[in-house]
Design an enzyme around this catalytic site. Structure first.
Site, PDB file in Angstrom:
ATOM      1  N   GLU A 193       0.241  -2.810  12.406  1.00 49.95           N
ATOM      2  CA  GLU A 193       0.431  -4.262  12.393  1.00 49.95           C
ATOM      3  C   GLU A 193       0.670  -4.839  13.783  1.00 49.95           C
ATOM      4  O   GLU A 193       1.005  -6.007  13.905  1.00 49.95           O
ATOM      5  CB  GLU A 193       1.567  -4.623  11.445  1.00 49.95           C
ATOM      6  CG  GLU A 193       1.212  -4.276  10.014  1.00 49.95           C
ATOM      7  CD  GLU A 193       2.293  -4.661   9.019  1.00 49.95           C
ATOM      8  OE1 GLU A 193       3.380  -5.068   9.438  1.00 49.95           O
ATOM      9  OE2 GLU A 193       2.030  -4.538   7.814  1.00 49.95           O
ATOM     10  N   TRP A 245       0.835  -1.213   0.000  1.00 46.08           N
ATOM     11  CA  TRP A 245       0.000   0.000   0.000  1.00 46.08           C
ATOM     12  C   TRP A 245       0.864   1.255   0.000  1.00 46.08           C
ATOM     13  O   TRP A 245       0.401   2.349  -0.288  1.00 46.08           O
ATOM     14  CB  TRP A 245      -0.947  -0.002   1.214  1.00 46.08           C
ATOM     15  CG  TRP A 245      -0.293   0.240   2.557  1.00 46.08           C
ATOM     16  CD1 TRP A 245       0.796  -0.425   3.058  1.00 46.08           C
ATOM     17  CD2 TRP A 245      -0.664   1.189   3.552  1.00 46.08           C
ATOM     18  NE1 TRP A 245       1.111   0.049   4.302  1.00 46.08           N
ATOM     19  CE2 TRP A 245       0.233   1.045   4.641  1.00 46.08           C
ATOM     20  CE3 TRP A 245      -1.665   2.146   3.651  1.00 46.08           C
ATOM     21  CZ2 TRP A 245       0.155   1.816   5.791  1.00 46.08           C
ATOM     22  CZ3 TRP A 245      -1.746   2.915   4.806  1.00 46.08           C
ATOM     23  CH2 TRP A 245      -0.848   2.753   5.858  1.00 46.08           C
TER      24      TRP A 245
HETATM   25  C1  BGC Z   1       4.725  -1.784   7.462  1.00 45.25           C
HETATM   26  C2  BGC Z   1       3.726  -1.784   6.322  1.00 45.25           C
HETATM   27  C3  BGC Z   1       4.461  -1.476   5.042  1.00 45.25           C
HETATM   28  C4  BGC Z   1       5.615  -2.437   4.822  1.00 45.25           C
HETATM   29  C5  BGC Z   1       6.424  -2.093   3.597  1.00 45.25           C
HETATM   30  C6  BGC Z   1       5.825  -2.764   7.167  1.00 45.25           C
HETATM   31  O1  BGC Z   1       6.765  -2.723   8.199  1.00 45.25           O
HETATM   32  O2  BGC Z   1       4.104  -2.112   8.684  1.00 45.25           O
HETATM   33  O3  BGC Z   1       2.734  -0.827   6.552  1.00 45.25           O
HETATM   34  O4  BGC Z   1       3.584  -1.554   3.981  1.00 45.25           O
HETATM   35  O5  BGC Z   1       6.463  -2.397   5.951  1.00 45.25           O
HETATM   36  O6  BGC Z   1       6.996  -0.830   3.708  1.00 45.25           O
END
Ligand code: BGC
Length: 783
Positions: free
Chosen positions: A486, A359
């Site tokens: 997350e 995203w």
């Molecule tokens: C983040 C995500 C992100 C991904 C790639 C992860 O650590 O939590 O939101 O899309 O890294 O940058």
């Protein structure tokens, strides 16, 4: 904190030979045009931190490892491949190979120049037996000739006549250290290319290879121009994984050997080896015809145009000025000539995240491109459109309707092996839709709306209607999904997801009204449109009445708070030291989530709610993702915490230059770099683009005396200049338009500068962060 780079507004210079820093400098010195990416390795190939040449979309496939697989788990993963290396030029000085690990580097500078779009090197090397040569190189990955890269290589003997032997290589299956901890993935990527064709003649050679599993074919070709005063002995050879031009020449003192190497790349899932070879040969012919000087001139013109439309000027903080231009340069490199391919989280600067796109692309990178290089934003969205079939299949496999875009992918198929933070992060589909909405509002590109945008909006609206449901009270709920944070997963009614889905649904209704023929072609019924409207109108947005804040998802504010006081600093990022089980059930936020919602859907929140929410989330947000600082900066600026916003600005902009996450070796954090622009424009410029109009609420932190930026909007281009007391708006070209300044309409007409005062701000004390997680403060360097 020292970064090792010289501060300069238009370039990034590194003046030492610190071999332990090679891997991170290779990332920051990477050159790319969005199609080809070359890490900033030394020409002689060794020593290297992590060699890498990438082609956007070119990957190898491998089985995804599961201890316990479940229904609907993706079976195959995709990993970006280090393709044939065309950067290598080895040098033998008399009979000693130039190798920076031996002898002495008497002088060594490398410069990434944001205006010429080249990486320059100037090395004076003394061989172990005391012979000195100066090697100057300049390389580019062409913005104007998408398949082409070129290197100008010059050797000057400093101690009398010397015999030099130059070997210019195309090297496939270059040995690299695997970035994956999974031995099965590492095995797949060990020698991933199978030789198909090798050809060499005069100064020209080609290698064609195919991957074992994904079946993609890549061709790399090189050609050379040699310029020397003396006789030259040249030979060229090509076999499976190596093509080499060898040139031996005696160079007298005060004379030089100059080599220009042209390299062309192409890849395809369908084209035959002869067709691909013809393609790269043709690209090389074009480059030779343009010549080195011509390529340099084209590159310069391309970048002059870019800076004329996209530059951000900062006065009062020289290091930030450099960092923001560095950031813009890399964002441009990631997206400029991708042409209907994805923009990966690391761009084409390294193998991190397996080369996947997330995203990050629509939510962080596309806002920058939409207002500076709108065609690049359109192309990235076309890539999403081209993956709709895979997104429909994915939705179907999950028992859903419409299209579910993947959490992470190279070719559009879901590659996340961890469903709670992968499949369940459905917000990515609303983020893609939002990218479409923003692009359409900023460009009025009706062709794109008709041919691509409408279908994305419709298919994602269908998805939301099948994921969510109306509860007994009539509210539309979206349960069991994961929002941006997350450290919470599979939650009910994540505010960010619900509000983004709401906009997605409303925009789908609107596009069907604007494009009835397209709606008919897509089989949209009146009932469907009514259902989208209903779902949007009844969308559940949880609110904690007692605390007066929005829980980021239902019941979040009732969870136990993470024990920040007893979490040692070295235990961050938390995901490497604590089980997800515990993170998920506590109040601890990895990255802006509710705060992100207040930026993306700022139109939904009152000013008072914004302040209370920022105050609530700031002390529990740990920024274990580089995507967080820029968003926190924007909201801190909006609610009046300008100094906090300034600290976060620096953190976002310097993430890579200061290697704040200690992983720059794997590639740059393109979203965070894009975030630096966002903090300047949306944070201190206060730009918001809700409801198809542009509003500004500029305000600078104390240290900055001036901030200026330019934006492209519909057919117009205008400049915004901000100082401590006022802001001015100037239409540079195109039709008149009206923007808002702190709520007041400002008409922009050619030939007039509109200056407005900045209203005073009531002082309020900013909240603090979890222990040990305050922003990376730094003293601005003044020059
Ligand atoms: C983040 C995500 C992100 C991904 C790639 C992860 O650590 O939590 O939101 O899309 O890294 O940058």
């Amino acid at each position: 904190m020292t970064s090792g780079f010289q501060v300069d507004p238009w370039q990034l210079q590194w003046n030492t030979l610190d071999l332990s820093a090679l891997d991170r400098t290779e990332s920051v010195f990477a050159l790319s045009n969005g199609h080809i990416g070359m890490r900033g390795t030394l020409e002689e190939g060794e020593p290297t931190g992590l060699a890498g040449t990438y082609l956007n979309g070119f990957y190898e496939q491998h089985a995804l490892p599961y201890a316990e697989a479940g229904y609907g788990y993706p079976e195959d993963g995709q990993t970006v491949v280090n393709v044939t290396d065309g950067k290598i030029i080895r040098l033998l000085v008399q009979d000693e190979p130039l190798d920076m690990r031996y002898g002495r580097a008497l002088d060594h500078h490398r410069v990434l120049d944001f205006r010429t779009g080249t990486l320059r090197r100037d090395t004076v090397w003394e061989s172990p037996t005391g012979r000195r040569v100066r090697v100057r190189t300049e390389r580019l990955v062409s913005f104007t000739q998408r398949a082409v890269a070129a290197i100008h290589y010059e050797v000057e003997p400093l101690d009398g006549d010397v015999q030099l032997v130059v070997q210019s290589d195309l090297l496939a299956n270059e040995p690299i250290e695997s970035a994956s901890r999974d031995p099965r993935v590492a095995a797949t990527l060990n020698a991933p290319l199978v030789a198909e064709d090798a050809f060499a003649e005069e100064y020209h050679a080609v290698l064609v290879h195919q991957t074992r599993k994904s079946g993609l074919r890549v061709a790399a070709a090189m050609d050379h121009e040699l310029d020397t005063d003396d006789g030259l002995r040249c030979e060229i050879q090509a076999e499976d994984d190596l093509a080499r031009l060898t040139a031996a020449v005696d160079v007298p003192k005060d004379s030089r050997l100059r080599v220009t190497k042209y390299v062309a790349y192409g890849w395809s899932a369908r084209r035959s080896a002869p067709a691909l070879r013809a393609q790269v040969d043709a690209a090389l012919s074009g480059a030779l015809q343009t010549g080195w000087k011509g390529l340099l001139a084209e590159q310069r013109r391309f970048l002059d145009d870019f800076w004329a439309t996209a530059d951000v000027e900062i006065e009062g903080d020289a290091e930030l000025q450099q960092a923001v231009r560095f950031a813009l340069f890399h964002v441009l490199q990631a997206g400029a000539r991708g042409e209907s391919r994805a923009i990966p989280a690391k761009g084409l600067t390294g193998p991190g995240y397996d080369g996947h796109s997330f995203w990050d692309s629509e939510t962080f990178v596309l806002p920058v491109l939409t207002y500076t290089v709108p065609e690049a934003a359109r192309d990235a969205l076309r890539w999403r459109h081209s993956t709709l079939d895979k997104a429909r299949e994915r939705a179907d496999a999950l028992g859903l309707k419409g299209a579910a875009f993947p959490w992470r992918s190279i070719n559009g198929a879901e590659c996340s092996a961890y469903w709670p933070a992968g499949t369940a992060a459905f917000h990515v589909s609303a983020d893609v839709a939002d990218g479409v909405v923003r692009y359409l509002a900023a460009t009025d590109d009706t062709d794109f709306e008709r041919d691509h945008g409408a279908e994305i909006l419709v298919e994602t609206a269908r998805l939301w209607c099948s994921i969510g449901h109306h509860d007994v009270h009539g509210g539309f709920r979206i349960d069991g999904v994961t929002g941006p944070d997350e450290y919470s997963a599979v939650v009910d009614n994540n505010v960010y997801t619900n509000l983004m889905a709401q906009r997605n649904l409303r925009e789908a209704v609107a596009v069907c009204e604007r494009q009835p023929e397209v709606a008919e072609r897509l089989g949209v019924t009146a009932e469907q449109v009514h259902a989208w409207q209903e779902a949007a109108d009844k969308m559940v947005v949880p609110y904690d009445e007692m605390l007066g804040v929005h829980p980021q998802s239902e019941r979040f504010t009732e969870h136990a708070r993470w024990d920040f006081a007893n979490t040692p600093e070295e235990h961050y990022p938390l995901l490497l030291h604590y089980p997800y089980f515990d993170l998920y059930r506590k109040q601890v936020v990895k990255q802006a989530d509710l705060v992100m919602a207040m930026y993306s859907r700022g139109d939904h929140f009152t000013s008072e709610q914004k302040v209370r929410n920022v105050d609530y989330y700031e002390p529990i947000t740990v920024r274990d993702s580089s995507l967080s600082a820029c968003v926190q900066a924007v909201m801190a600026a909006e609610v009046g915490y300008l100094e906090l916003a300034y600290d976060y600005f620096a953190e976002a902009a310097l993430t890579d230059l200061h290697d704040l996450h200690a992983n720059v070796r794997n590639g740059l954090h393109i979203a965070s770099l894009a975030g630096a622009w966002t903090v300047a424009v949306a944070g201190f410029g206060g730009m918001r683009d809700h409801d198809r109009s542009l509003a500004f609420a500029p305000r600078l932190p104390e240290a900055l005396t001036r901030l200026a930026f330019r934006l492209t909007y519909r057919e117009s281009r205008f400049a915004v200049e901000i100082d401590q007391d006022s802001a001015s708006y100037t239409l540079l070209e195109g039709p008149s338009l009206t923007v808002r300044h702190h709520g007041e309409g400002v008409p922009l007409v050619l030939g007039t500068v509109e200056r407005r005062p900045i209203p005073a701000l009531p002082a309020r004390e900013a909240p603090s962060q979890p222990r040990g997680r305050a922003p990376h403060r730094r003293t601005p360097k003044v020059f």
